[in-house]
Design a protein around this motif. Structure first.
Motif, PDB file in Angstrom:
ATOM      1  N   ASP A 284       0.819  -1.211   0.000  1.00 21.97           N
ATOM      2  CA  ASP A 284       0.000   0.000   0.000  1.00 21.97           C
ATOM      3  C   ASP A 284       0.855   1.264   0.000  1.00 21.97           C
ATOM      4  O   ASP A 284       0.438   2.307   0.510  1.00 21.97           O
ATOM      5  CB  ASP A 284      -0.926   0.016   1.216  1.00 21.97           C
ATOM      6  CG  ASP A 284      -0.159  -0.015   2.534  1.00 21.97           C
ATOM      7  OD1 ASP A 284       1.049  -0.337   2.507  1.00 21.97           O
ATOM      8  OD2 ASP A 284      -0.761   0.268   3.591  1.00 21.97           O
ATOM      9  N   SER A 285       2.063   1.177  -0.576  1.00 21.89           N
ATOM     10  CA  SER A 285       2.982   2.318  -0.541  1.00 21.89           C
ATOM     11  C   SER A 285       2.526   3.471  -1.416  1.00 21.89           C
ATOM     12  O   SER A 285       2.974   4.602  -1.249  1.00 21.89           O
ATOM     13  CB  SER A 285       4.381   1.880  -0.983  1.00 21.89           C
ATOM     14  OG  SER A 285       4.362   1.468  -2.344  1.00 21.89           O
ATOM     15  N   GLU A 300       3.211   9.029   2.413  1.00 24.53           N
ATOM     16  CA  GLU A 300       3.759   8.523   3.668  1.00 24.53           C
ATOM     17  C   GLU A 300       3.546   7.017   3.722  1.00 24.53           C
ATOM     18  O   GLU A 300       2.490   6.515   3.316  1.00 24.53           O
ATOM     19  CB  GLU A 300       3.098   9.195   4.876  1.00 24.53           C
ATOM     20  CG  GLU A 300       3.782   8.827   6.195  1.00 24.53           C
ATOM     21  CD  GLU A 300       3.194   9.552   7.390  1.00 24.53           C
ATOM     22  OE1 GLU A 300       3.950  10.180   8.144  1.00 24.53           O
ATOM     23  OE2 GLU A 300       1.971   9.478   7.569  1.00 24.53           O
ATOM     24  N   ILE A 301       4.561   6.306   4.192  1.00 27.39           N
ATOM     25  CA  ILE A 301       4.453   4.865   4.360  1.00 27.39           C
ATOM     26  C   ILE A 301       4.942   4.502   5.750  1.00 27.39           C
ATOM     27  O   ILE A 301       5.592   5.308   6.425  1.00 27.39           O
ATOM     28  CB  ILE A 301       5.290   4.099   3.310  1.00 27.39           C
ATOM     29  CG1 ILE A 301       6.791   4.438   3.476  1.00 27.39           C
ATOM     30  CG2 ILE A 301       4.808   4.358   1.914  1.00 27.39           C
ATOM     31  CD1 ILE A 301       7.708   3.530   2.691  1.00 27.39           C
ATOM     32  N   ASN A 302       4.597   3.313   6.181  1.00 24.09           N
ATOM     33  CA  ASN A 302       5.158   2.806   7.434  1.00 24.09           C
ATOM     34  C   ASN A 302       5.747   1.422   7.201  1.00 24.09           C
ATOM     35  O   ASN A 302       5.209   0.615   6.433  1.00 24.09           O
ATOM     36  CB  ASN A 302       4.096   2.766   8.537  1.00 24.09           C
ATOM     37  CG  ASN A 302       2.997   1.762   8.238  1.00 24.09           C
ATOM     38  OD1 ASN A 302       2.180   1.987   7.348  1.00 24.09           O
ATOM     39  ND2 ASN A 302       2.948   0.663   8.982  1.00 24.09           N
ATOM     40  N   LEU A 303       6.892   1.181   7.824  1.00 22.93           N
ATOM     41  CA  LEU A 303       7.582  -0.092   7.738  1.00 22.93           C
ATOM     42  C   LEU A 303       7.654  -0.682   9.141  1.00 22.93           C
ATOM     43  O   LEU A 303       8.020   0.011  10.088  1.00 22.93           O
ATOM     44  CB  LEU A 303       8.990   0.081   7.173  1.00 22.93           C
ATOM     45  CG  LEU A 303       9.096   0.719   5.781  1.00 22.93           C
ATOM     46  CD1 LEU A 303      10.566   0.952   5.418  1.00 22.93           C
ATOM     47  CD2 LEU A 303       8.420  -0.142   4.733  1.00 22.93           C
ATOM     48  N   ALA A 308       7.752  -1.166  16.827  1.00 22.96           N
ATOM     49  CA  ALA A 308       8.901  -1.119  15.909  1.00 22.96           C
ATOM     50  C   ALA A 308       8.565  -0.431  14.585  1.00 22.96           C
ATOM     51  O   ALA A 308       9.430  -0.325  13.715  1.00 22.96           O
ATOM     52  CB  ALA A 308       9.405  -2.531  15.630  1.00 22.96           C
ATOM     53  N   ALA A 309       7.337   0.044  14.434  1.00 20.02           N
ATOM     54  CA  ALA A 309       6.935   0.689  13.178  1.00 20.02           C
ATOM     55  C   ALA A 309       7.708   1.980  12.972  1.00 20.02           C
ATOM     56  O   ALA A 309       7.938   2.746  13.909  1.00 20.02           O
ATOM     57  CB  ALA A 309       5.437   0.957  13.188  1.00 20.02           C
ATOM     58  N   ARG A 310       8.120   2.199  11.727  1.00 20.77           N
ATOM     59  CA  ARG A 310       8.820   3.433  11.354  1.00 20.77           C
ATOM     60  C   ARG A 310       8.053   4.090  10.212  1.00 20.77           C
ATOM     61  O   ARG A 310       7.570   3.407   9.309  1.00 20.77           O
ATOM     62  CB  ARG A 310      10.254   3.130  10.925  1.00 20.77           C
ATOM     63  CG  ARG A 310      11.158   2.641  12.048  1.00 20.77           C
ATOM     64  CD  ARG A 310      12.399   1.963  11.506  1.00 20.77           C
ATOM     65  NE  ARG A 310      12.082   0.701  10.840  1.00 20.77           N
ATOM     66  CZ  ARG A 310      12.554   0.337   9.659  1.00 20.77           C
ATOM     67  NH1 ARG A 310      13.360   1.136   8.999  1.00 20.77           N
ATOM     68  NH2 ARG A 310      12.224  -0.822   9.128  1.00 20.77           N
ATOM     69  N   TYR A 311       7.959   5.400  10.279  1.00 20.52           N
ATOM     70  CA  TYR A 311       7.168   6.152   9.303  1.00 20.52           C
ATOM     71  C   TYR A 311       8.100   7.010   8.450  1.00 20.52           C
ATOM     72  O   TYR A 311       9.036   7.628   8.952  1.00 20.52           O
ATOM     73  CB  TYR A 311       6.139   7.028  10.020  1.00 20.52           C
ATOM     74  CG  TYR A 311       5.128   6.229  10.808  1.00 20.52           C
ATOM     75  CD1 TYR A 311       3.931   5.810  10.235  1.00 20.52           C
ATOM     76  CD2 TYR A 311       5.391   5.876  12.129  1.00 20.52           C
ATOM     77  CE1 TYR A 311       3.021   5.068  10.957  1.00 20.52           C
ATOM     78  CE2 TYR A 311       4.484   5.127  12.855  1.00 20.52           C
ATOM     79  CZ  TYR A 311       3.299   4.726  12.266  1.00 20.52           C
ATOM     80  OH  TYR A 311       2.396   3.983  12.986  1.00 20.52           O
TER      81      TYR A 311
END
Length: 562
Positions: A284-285, A300-303, A308-311
């Motif tokens: 969904d990037s 904006e994406i989150n990994l 531990a999620a990074r935005y």
């Protein structure tokens, strides 16, 4: 020994080497503040002395003079190799290892070989004898072979440093490959010439060892601008920047990546280059790769998951050549995790403050409305009780009838307050949807006609939730006043959008009031004070227009985008 010299065609290769080393030396010295440039300039100086000695050896007519100049140019061979090794180490980004102590250690072998050459007549460790054939041929001692081995050891260090650079930085691979080819070919020719008793003439030897290498170094320096401080500064910025940077071709494949991006994806650059960007990003990037075009539908994406999620915010830029033709795209990933968490923390604090303010308002309203009503009911009930005990039913019945009316009004007020509070509690909250729902409830509960007029182009989400809830509370207060104090039978809510503001007017057909009374009774109208406070919090304003017998109009100026 005589100092007579004669011209020979063999001088040209050596003189070409002299000219090239002088030119490259000046070029690099003028850029000596760039890492590696000073070491390269010193290496060119030693190579120039090597080439000058070779030229004089060729031009000398006396055998002893030729031996002298052969020894002279041999003095500068290990210093040349050592200085160029320092250049390669610095260019590869390993200059931190070239401390003063390590530089002293590197100079010791060069000084030792230099001393052995100067004192060779006493030990013959470097040269055992000399013969004059077409040119001077030397018989080498053990010291020469040790020095050649040491020079090749430095070559292995250079090889390791340059290969490391090529692996870590794809943009450095071509200049690294060219300089490695120059270094390896020059050393190979030197070793072959030494092993097979000078298969090259002195001029040819210095050309293939120095001239060829310098030509390749020059191509790398000029074509790839190795010592260009501007290009180097850009390279350092890209390599050290905290944002992830990916260069994509027109088909969406990764062709280059900086160290920050490898940390983001937790993979080495070698495993990322050549891969499609859509394979490396979440599904969904919002990155859409179409034939000859790449677009972003999200920014904006989150990994990762949970704590531990990074935005990351995304930025996509066209890469164009000088003629304006598209070459590819530059994708930047900016870490917004801390910024997002700080924003969420700020929102939490704002919610706590808003909750406390809402509690304060509710406490004030309960005191001013329900509290006073209950006080009135208590006093009137006690009076009715006294009259009933005295047997005077004529006075008791009217009091009880009035108490019933007051209780019904209080019940209606409580129901309206509860519904007003629930109007802002939906998870998928929309301002206009909540307003329509409240107006329907208002009409049903109090039999007061309502009308909502909206421009066709007005968006459903014209106000964000934080602002919308504040405006909703002000509209509810205005409608409550129209019912309780104005005796209205119809209310109209009109929206107009102009110059970055939404103008909302709430008008009724009630009895109205004299606005001069508001000034005389400051502090008594808590509802009006509450409305002004709400509008001030969101950067808006409220104006109240009324005349006795002409109804009341409340006008709200609400900024859009706050």
């Amino acid at each position: 020994m005589t100092w007579n010299y004669a011209y020979s065609q063999d001088l040209w290769p050596a003189m070409i080497s002299v000219a090239s080393t002088i030119f490259l030396g000046f070029y690099s010295w003028n850029r000596r503040n760039v890492p590696g440039a000073k070491a390269f300039a010193i290496g060119c100086l030693f190579a120039m002395l090597w080439a000058i000695g070779t030229s004089l050896e060729i031009a000398a007519m006396d055998f002893s003079t030729k031996i002298y100049w052969m020894k002279f140019h041999a003095l500068w061979q290990i210093p040349t190799v050592t200085a160029l090794s320092c250049f390669f180490i610095e260019y590869a980004g390993l200059g931190r290892f070239l401390t003063r102590r390590n530089l002293v250690l590197l100079s010791i072998p060069a000084l030792l070989v230099f001393s052995l050459m100067v004192t060779n007549n006493y030990h013959q460790l470097i040269w055992t004898s000399f013969e004059l054939e077409e040119y001077v041929v030397a018989k080498y001692g053990i010291g020469t072979w040790v020095s050649i081995g040491y020079a090749n050891l430095l070559g292995l260090v250079n090889l390791f440093a340059l290969l490391r650079l090529a692996i870590r930085s794809s943009r450095s691979r071509w200049p690294v490959a060219i300089m490695l080819f120059g270094q390896i070919s020059g050393r190979f020719m030197y070793v072959i010439d030494s092993l097979y008793n000078h298969i090259f003439s002195p001029g040819e030897s210095v050309l293939v060892v120095i001239g060829l290498s310098c030509s390749l170094y020059a191509f790398a320096l000029f074509h790839f601008r190795v010592l260009d401080p501007i290009l180097l500064a850009r390279t350092i910025v890209i390599e050290q920047m905290s944002d992830g940077m990916l260069v994509l071709d027109m088909q969406g494949h990764i062709v280059d990546i900086n160290p920050a991006a490898t940390e983001i994806f937790n993979r080495p650059a070698s495993s990322l280059c050549g891969r499609a960007i859509v394979e490396m990003m979440p599904s969904d990037s919002g990155i859409e790769v179409q034939p000859g075009k790449i677009e972003l539908t999200k920014f904006e994406i989150n990994l990762g998951l949970g704590d531990a999620a990074r935005y990351y915010s995304l930025g996509l830029t066209h890469l164009l050549d000088k003629s304006g033709e598209a070459l590819g795209y530059l994708l930047l990933l900016h870490n917004t995790t801390e910024q997002r968490r700080s924003h969420e923390l700020l929102l939490d604090k704002q919610r706590v403050v808003a909750t406390l303010q809402e509690r304060e308002r509710l406490a004030r309203e309960l005191h001013d409305s329900i509290g006073q009503v209950l006080g009135y009911i208590s006093m009137q009930a006690q009076t009715a009780q006294n009259w009933a005990v005295a047997g005077n039913t004529g006075k008791t019945v009217p009091i009880l009838s009035r108490l019933s009316e007051v209780a019904q009004e209080a019940h209606a007020d409580v129901r309206e307050s509860i519904f007003s509070l629930r109007a802002g509690m939906e998870s998928e909250w929309s301002f206009l949807h909540a307003l329509r729902k409240y107006l329907d409830h208002y009409h049903t509960s109090f039999d007061i006609d309502t009308e909502l007029l909206l421009p066709e182009e007005l968006s459903e989400d014209i106000l964000n939730p934080d602002v919308g809830i504040q405006v909703m509370r002000v509209i509810q207060e205005a409608l409550t006043n129209a019912r309780k104090h104005g005796g209205a039978h119809k209310v109209k809510v009109v929206f107009v959008e102009e110059d970055g503001y939404v103008i909302i007017s709430i008008s009724d057909d009630g009895i109205g009031f004299n606005q001069a009374d508001l000034i005389l009774e400051v502090g008594k109208h808590f509802g009006l004070t509450f409305m002004r406070e709400r509008m001030t919090q969101i950067g808006g304003s409220v104006i109240i227009e009324s005349q006795p017998g002409s109804g009341t109009t409340v006008v709200l100026d609400v900024p859009i985008g706050t």
